[in-house]
Design a protein around this motif. Structure first.
Motif, mmCIF file in Angstrom:
data_model
loop_
_atom_site.group_PDB
_atom_site.id
_atom_site.type_symbol
_atom_site.label_atom_id
_atom_site.label_comp_id
_atom_site.label_asym_id
_atom_site.label_seq_id
_atom_site.Cartn_x
_atom_site.Cartn_y
_atom_site.Cartn_z
ATOM 1 N N ALA A 137 0.837 -1.196 0.000
ATOM 2 C CA ALA A 137 0.000 0.000 0.000
ATOM 3 C C ALA A 137 0.875 1.251 0.000
ATOM 4 C CB ALA A 137 -0.915 0.006 1.220
ATOM 5 N N VAL A 138 0.322 2.360 -0.447
ATOM 6 C CA VAL A 138 1.011 3.647 -0.454
ATOM 7 C C VAL A 138 0.137 4.657 0.287
ATOM 8 C CG1 VAL A 138 1.790 5.554 -1.919
ATOM 9 C CG2 VAL A 138 2.289 3.207 -2.573
ATOM 10 N N TYR A 139 0.761 5.482 1.110
ATOM 11 C CA TYR A 139 0.068 6.506 1.884
ATOM 12 C C TYR A 139 0.307 7.854 1.216
ATOM 13 C CZ TYR A 139 -0.502 9.811 5.794
ATOM 14 O OH TYR A 139 -0.846 10.860 6.579
ATOM 15 N N ALA A 157 -3.575 7.747 -8.262
ATOM 16 C CA ALA A 157 -4.071 6.394 -7.985
ATOM 17 C C ALA A 157 -4.002 5.535 -9.245
ATOM 18 C CB ALA A 157 -5.505 6.449 -7.455
ATOM 19 N N HIS A 158 -4.402 6.084 -10.362
ATOM 20 C CA HIS A 158 -4.364 5.335 -11.622
ATOM 21 C C HIS A 158 -2.930 4.911 -11.952
ATOM 22 C CE1 HIS A 158 -5.502 4.052 -15.616
ATOM 23 N NE2 HIS A 158 -4.568 4.836 -16.133
ATOM 24 N N ASP A 159 -1.983 5.826 -11.797
ATOM 25 C CA ASP A 159 -0.579 5.519 -12.058
ATOM 26 C C ASP A 159 -0.056 4.458 -11.093
ATOM 27 O OD1 ASP A 159 2.015 6.028 -13.366
ATOM 28 O OD2 ASP A 159 2.576 6.859 -11.402
ATOM 29 N N LEU A 160 -0.377 4.608 -9.804
ATOM 30 C CA LEU A 160 0.093 3.639 -8.811
ATOM 31 C C LEU A 160 -0.531 2.263 -9.029
ATOM 32 C CD1 LEU A 160 0.054 5.972 -5.709
ATOM 33 C CD2 LEU A 160 2.079 4.937 -6.729
ATOM 34 N N PHE A 161 -1.817 2.218 -9.324
ATOM 35 C CA PHE A 161 -2.478 0.929 -9.555
ATOM 36 C C PHE A 161 -1.877 0.239 -10.780
ATOM 37 C CE2 PHE A 161 -6.559 2.688 -7.434
ATOM 38 C CZ PHE A 161 -5.962 2.573 -6.195
ATOM 39 N N ALA A 162 -1.536 1.012 -11.813
ATOM 40 C CA ALA A 162 -0.896 0.450 -13.001
ATOM 41 C C ALA A 162 0.465 -0.150 -12.669
ATOM 42 C CB ALA A 162 -0.750 1.519 -14.083
ATOM 43 N N GLY A 214 1.021 -1.735 -9.889
ATOM 44 C CA GLY A 214 0.809 -2.864 -9.001
ATOM 45 C C GLY A 214 0.525 -2.521 -7.550
ATOM 46 N N VAL A 215 0.345 -1.253 -7.233
ATOM 47 C CA VAL A 215 0.012 -0.857 -5.860
ATOM 48 C C VAL A 215 -1.478 -1.124 -5.648
ATOM 49 C CG1 VAL A 215 -0.154 1.077 -4.249
ATOM 50 C CG2 VAL A 215 1.829 0.875 -5.763
ATOM 51 N N PRO A 216 -1.855 -1.982 -4.693
ATOM 52 C CA PRO A 216 -3.259 -2.363 -4.543
ATOM 53 C C PRO A 216 -4.114 -1.364 -3.760
ATOM 54 C CG PRO A 216 -1.942 -3.554 -2.960
ATOM 55 C CD PRO A 216 -0.983 -2.752 -3.803
ATOM 56 N N ARG A 217 -3.477 -0.518 -2.923
ATOM 57 C CA ARG A 217 -4.245 0.402 -2.072
ATOM 58 C C ARG A 217 -3.527 1.736 -1.957
ATOM 59 N NH1 ARG A 217 -3.934 -4.105 0.671
ATOM 60 N NH2 ARG A 217 -2.485 -3.328 2.208
ATOM 61 N N LEU A 218 -4.328 2.794 -1.974
ATOM 62 C CA LEU A 218 -3.824 4.135 -1.721
ATOM 63 C C LEU A 218 -4.549 4.631 -0.478
ATOM 64 C CD1 LEU A 218 -2.020 6.439 -2.724
ATOM 65 C CD2 LEU A 218 -3.953 7.227 -4.101
#
Length: 91
Positions: free
Chosen positions: A26-28, A52-57, A59-63
């Motif tokens: 996850a990323v805070y 969020a879109h960039d992070l999810f792309a 592989g980050v599952p949670r923001l």
């Protein structure tokens, strides 16, 4: 810069005596900022959703974010984005 934020991949200080802890990957996200000239235009949500879109792309599952209940504009922005409350912080 119209908007900005900081991101942490590990525990991060919230206040002098308070820390946000979470499990990777996850990323805070914190210290969201919209320049005064651009406030009221919905850019907070645009910036967060783009991040969020960039992070999810990647592989980050949670923001994760912390929003003060009395920060009504930010709380409304998070709700419009579809974010859900996952806890309460008491100090």
């Amino acid at each position: 810069v119209a908007t900005g934020a900081c991101y942490a991949t590990r525990s991060a200080p919230l206040m002098q005596d308070l820390e946000v802890r979470f499990e990777p990957p996850a990323v805070y996200t914190y210290r969201h900022f919209t320049a005064r000239a651009y406030r009221g235009r919905g850019l907070h949500a645009v910036g967060i959703l783009r991040a969020a879109h960039d992070l999810f792309a990647r592989g980050v599952p949670r923001l994760l974010a912390v929003c003060e209940r009395t920060n009504y504009p930010a709380a409304a922005s998070f709700r419009r984005m579809g974010w859900q409350s996952s806890g309460t912080l008491w100090r």
